[in-house]
Design a protein around this motif. Structure first.
Motif, PDB file in Angstrom:
ATOM      1  N   THR A 199      11.447  34.809  14.090  1.00  0.00           N
ATOM      2  CA  THR A 199      12.365  33.684  13.836  1.00  0.00           C
ATOM      3  C   THR A 199      12.019  33.008  12.507  1.00  0.00           C
ATOM      4  N   LYS A 200      10.712  32.768  12.278  1.00  0.00           N
ATOM      5  CA  LYS A 200      10.275  32.091  11.050  1.00  0.00           C
ATOM      6  C   LYS A 200      10.684  32.896   9.813  1.00  0.00           C
ATOM      7  N   LEU A 201      10.372  34.204   9.833  1.00  0.00           N
ATOM      8  CA  LEU A 201      10.672  35.041   8.668  1.00  0.00           C
ATOM      9  C   LEU A 201      12.182  35.154   8.447  1.00  0.00           C
ATOM     10  N   SER A 202      12.926  35.294   9.562  1.00  0.00           N
ATOM     11  CA  SER A 202      14.382  35.383   9.438  1.00  0.00           C
ATOM     12  C   SER A 202      14.945  34.101   8.830  1.00  0.00           C
ATOM     13  N   ALA A 203      14.417  32.956   9.283  1.00  0.00           N
ATOM     14  CA  ALA A 203      14.888  31.668   8.749  1.00  0.00           C
ATOM     15  C   ALA A 203      14.639  31.591   7.242  1.00  0.00           C
ATOM     16  N   LYS A 204      13.451  32.087   6.817  1.00  0.00           N
ATOM     17  CA  LYS A 204      13.111  32.080   5.381  1.00  0.00           C
ATOM     18  C   LYS A 204      14.117  32.944   4.602  1.00  0.00           C
ATOM     19  N   ILE A 205      14.388  34.145   5.139  1.00  0.00           N
ATOM     20  CA  ILE A 205      15.296  35.066   4.427  1.00  0.00           C
ATOM     21  C   ILE A 205      16.707  34.463   4.358  1.00  0.00           C
ATOM     22  N   ILE A 206      17.127  33.847   5.472  1.00  0.00           N
ATOM     23  CA  ILE A 206      18.466  33.230   5.493  1.00  0.00           C
ATOM     24  C   ILE A 206      18.538  32.105   4.448  1.00  0.00           C
ATOM     25  N   GLU A 207      17.431  31.335   4.343  1.00  0.00           N
ATOM     26  CA  GLU A 207      17.382  30.269   3.325  1.00  0.00           C
ATOM     27  C   GLU A 207      17.515  30.852   1.915  1.00  0.00           C
ATOM     28  N   TYR A 208      16.829  31.994   1.679  1.00  0.00           N
ATOM     29  CA  TYR A 208      16.920  32.649   0.370  1.00  0.00           C
ATOM     30  C   TYR A 208      18.353  33.071   0.051  1.00  0.00           C
ATOM     31  N   CYS A 209      19.145  33.266   1.105  1.00  0.00           N
ATOM     32  CA  CYS A 209      20.556  33.641   0.891  1.00  0.00           C
ATOM     33  C   CYS A 209      21.425  32.391   0.684  1.00  0.00           C
ATOM     34  N   SER A 210      20.754  31.260   0.459  1.00  0.00           N
ATOM     35  CA  SER A 210      21.440  29.976   0.217  1.00  0.00           C
ATOM     36  C   SER A 210      22.285  29.528   1.410  1.00  0.00           C
ATOM     37  N   ILE A 211      21.845  29.870   2.593  1.00  0.00           N
ATOM     38  CA  ILE A 211      22.530  29.374   3.799  1.00  0.00           C
ATOM     39  C   ILE A 211      21.622  28.312   4.427  1.00  0.00           C
ATOM     40  N   PRO A 212      22.118  27.084   4.584  1.00  0.00           N
ATOM     41  CA  PRO A 212      21.269  26.047   5.170  1.00  0.00           C
ATOM     42  C   PRO A 212      20.958  26.353   6.642  1.00  0.00           C
ATOM     43  N   VAL A 213      19.687  26.390   6.955  1.00  0.00           N
ATOM     44  CA  VAL A 213      19.289  26.672   8.337  1.00  0.00           C
ATOM     45  C   VAL A 213      18.056  25.834   8.669  1.00  0.00           C
ATOM     46  N   TYR A 214      18.020  25.321   9.910  1.00  0.00           N
ATOM     47  CA  TYR A 214      16.858  24.555  10.366  1.00  0.00           C
ATOM     48  C   TYR A 214      16.290  25.275  11.579  1.00  0.00           C
ATOM     49  N   ARG A 215      14.968  25.497  11.532  1.00  0.00           N
ATOM     50  CA  ARG A 215      14.346  26.206  12.643  1.00  0.00           C
ATOM     51  C   ARG A 215      13.501  25.259  13.487  1.00  0.00           C
ATOM     52  N   GLU A 216      13.646  25.356  14.796  1.00  0.00           N
ATOM     53  CA  GLU A 216      12.756  24.615  15.703  1.00  0.00           C
ATOM     54  C   GLU A 216      12.346  25.582  16.792  1.00  0.00           C
ATOM     55  N   GLY A 217      11.081  25.989  16.793  1.00  0.00           N
ATOM     56  CA  GLY A 217      10.635  27.001  17.747  1.00  0.00           C
ATOM     57  C   GLY A 217      11.407  28.285  17.534  1.00  0.00           C
ATOM     58  N   ASN A 218      12.075  28.743  18.587  1.00  0.00           N
ATOM     59  CA  ASN A 218      12.850  29.976  18.469  1.00  0.00           C
ATOM     60  C   ASN A 218      14.343  29.707  18.301  1.00  0.00           C
ATOM     61  N   MET A 219      14.676  28.488  17.933  1.00  0.00           N
ATOM     62  CA  MET A 219      16.087  28.140  17.716  1.00  0.00           C
ATOM     63  C   MET A 219      16.377  28.081  16.224  1.00  0.00           C
ATOM     64  N   LEU A 220      17.521  28.641  15.853  1.00  0.00           N
ATOM     65  CA  LEU A 220      17.989  28.533  14.464  1.00  0.00           C
ATOM     66  C   LEU A 220      19.259  27.680  14.478  1.00  0.00           C
ATOM     67  N   TYR A 221      19.236  26.580  13.748  1.00  0.00           N
ATOM     68  CA  TYR A 221      20.399  25.686  13.712  1.00  0.00           C
ATOM     69  C   TYR A 221      21.121  25.854  12.369  1.00  0.00           C
ATOM     70  N   PHE A 222      22.399  26.220  12.457  1.00  0.00           N
ATOM     71  CA  PHE A 222      23.238  26.332  11.257  1.00  0.00           C
ATOM     72  C   PHE A 222      24.169  25.128  11.223  1.00  0.00           C
ATOM     73  N   VAL A 223      24.979  25.027  10.183  1.00  0.00           N
ATOM     74  CA  VAL A 223      25.863  23.863  10.053  1.00  0.00           C
ATOM     75  C   VAL A 223      26.821  23.776  11.247  1.00  0.00           C
ATOM     76  N   GLY A 224      27.436  24.888  11.592  1.00  0.00           N
ATOM     77  CA  GLY A 224      28.446  24.821  12.656  1.00  0.00           C
ATOM     78  C   GLY A 224      28.037  25.456  13.960  1.00  0.00           C
ATOM     79  N   THR A 225      26.848  26.037  14.019  1.00  0.00           N
ATOM     80  CA  THR A 225      26.481  26.744  15.250  1.00  0.00           C
ATOM     81  C   THR A 225      24.959  26.838  15.369  1.00  0.00           C
ATOM     82  N   GLN A 226      24.511  27.341  16.473  1.00  0.00           N
ATOM     83  CA  GLN A 226      23.071  27.531  16.661  1.00  0.00           C
ATOM     84  C   GLN A 226      22.818  28.872  17.327  1.00  0.00           C
TER      85      GLN A 226
END
Lengths: 216, 276
Positions: free
Chosen positions: B148-175
């Protein structure tokens, strides 16, 4: 050509193993006939309890025979949470979950994890349990341990496995429980919070064997 | 002396008896294979083992039949472990004992020349044993968290805002929840099994064969991170339905195919270098 001696020896060994395992299969697996844990006093060390529950999905995942989840309040308004998950022999005696894996998974960071020692029943020595300080929006202080055969306390799942194995071979019983005592503490009072938690956990440790579930 | 008709009858009798002795633990193991997706490959393992033995038929026929004392030791140890585990109500060592006993039985009754040929197919049966839930619980959560952590980092590198909490990934319109099934344990187990087959087929040195088996772990983990990242990116644009529907299942298959292709590529590479 296969040697007759090897063939006959292997045959005898397999027949003997089959006979012994068939005899062992006749031993019945005990089932929980009285959970008892719910009778654990609502008042411990000046704290008064209110019962609570987790969402059904959590219970389904934990798959225990008996859950006890209480919040113990003292007169000053401080709260200590007690969770006991009891697994009978038929359910294998121990939970597959542990705080070291589940807390980070829930987004709660473990700040400190070390051993803690509680006075044993009757003041006979000390018992090793696990201490965790975790943090999300609050500081969560936690003591947890595994208990088997009513009074045997172990700090690691591996030790509990060994104990359960011996219990099943000798007494045909390997039920066990995961016990967690926790509270939220302020940044300013870690030593005081830990002291309170340890005193309360020691009382639970003292009481639990009397309220241990019955299996037959 | 090689195998004669009488030996075949004796061997069939011993193998039948071996299966009968261990039968009490078989239904529960088969249930574990079908109940949990992490263990589904268990159905394939005995079939693959039988096929691998069948492949050795021509080499086995002329091989000398003998007896081995060490085989007897392994057989006795396996049977003793089985009885202890059975009495102690612990499934995992009882299942390991089942394979060890078969290995010991064959070694004891057919000797070293046979067991050299049968060692891999018989020990390959260890892959059919489901990893204990307590071990999965210990391993899968950190793997889940790391993925989850590494995926969140890669998604951030793609300029997509994402917030990670534990195993949850929060995007602007969905989680998106990275569930236990997404920990990669399943891919690790199945690719390690395939890595072992590749290593068995390889003509490379033992060191390279070990590399082939061990490489299955990082390959499976990488494939899993790619899958979570891809699902996250798609969920950001098309909503969380992509994480539940056909696309999610399809991406699982594609990721496995990716892992298999990388493993196959590594196999070719290691073998080619040996020839050169």
């Amino acid at each position: 050509m296969m040697r007759n001696a090897s063939f006959i020896t292997a045959l005898v060994l397999l027949v003997l193993t089959g006979a012994v395992s068939s005899l062992l299969a006749y031993r019945s697996v005990p089932i929980v006939v009285a959970t008892n844990l719910e009778k654990l006093p609502m008042e411990i060390d000046g704290y008064h309890a209110i019962e609570d529950t987790f969402p059904e999905s959590v219970y389904k995942e934990l798959n225990a025979d008996k859950h006890l989840y209480r919040h113990y309040w003292d007169a000053d308004g401080s709260v200590i949470d007690l969770y006991i998950g009891y697994y009978g022999t038929a359910k294998g005696g121990r939970t597959g979950h542990n705080p070291y894996a589940c807390l980070p998974g829930a987004g709660i960071a473990i700040v400190e994890a070390k051993d803690a020692f509680l006075p044993a029943k009757g003041g006979a020595g000390r018992v090793k349990v696990n201490y965790i300080l975790a943090r999300n929006e609050y500081n969560i202080m936690m003591l947890h341990w595994y208990q088997t055969a009513g009074s045997k306390v172990m700090s690691s799942g591996l030790k509990q496995n060994v104990e359960r194995f011996v219990g099943r071979v000798i007494n045909n019983r390997n039920d066990g429980a995961f016990v967690r005592v926790s509270s939220t503490v302020s940044d300013k009072d870690f030593p005081g919070g830990k002291q309170k938690l340890e005193r309360f956990a020691a009382k639970v440790l003292d009481l639990l064997p009397q309220y241990w579930p019955i299996e037959r | 002396m090689a195998l004669v008709r009488n030996d075949k009858i004796k061997l069939a009798l011993l193998l039948g008896l071996w299966f009968l002795v261990f039968y009490p633990i078989v239904p529960e193991m088969v249930k574990d294979w079908s109940d949990h997706s992490d263990n589904n490959h268990g159905f394939l393992v005995p079939l693959i083992a039988i096929y691998l033995i069948w492949q050795k038929k021509a080499e086995l026929s002329p091989a000398e039949i003998d007896s081995s004392r060490w085989g007897a030791v392994v057989l006795v140890a396996g049977l003793a472990l089985f009885l202890l585990s059975f009495a102690g109500g612990v499934a995992f060592p009882a299942r390991v004992a089942m394979v060890i006993s078969l290995f010991g039985l064959l070694w004891y009754c057919t000797g070293s020349a046979w067991i050299r040929l049968l060692a891999f197919p018989v020990l390959f049966l260890l892959f059919m044993i489901p990893v204990p839930i307590s071990v999965i619980g210990l391993v899968s959560m950190p793997l889940q968290l790391m993925a989850t952590k590494l995926s969140a980092k890669i998604i951030e590198y793609c300029s997509i805002p994402v917030y990670r909490e534990g195993n949850m990934l929060y995007f602007v319109g969905t989680q998106l929840e990275v569930a236990e099934a997404c920990s990669g344990v399943r891919s690790i187990m199945s690719l390690t099994m395939l890595g072992a087959i590749f290593a068995y087929m390889s003509q490379a040195s033992w060191g390279r064969r070990v590399v082939l088996v061990l490489a299955a772990v990082p390959i499976a983990m990488t494939a899993n991170i790619i899958r979570i990242t891809g699902t996250g990116i798609l969920a950001n644009f098309f909503g969380d339905r992509v994480a539940r529907g056909f696309l999610h299942e399809f991406s699982g298959i594609m990721v496995f195919v990716f892992g298999l292709a990388v493993l196959g590529g590594l196999y070719s590479l290691l073998n080619r270098k040996k020839v050169a």
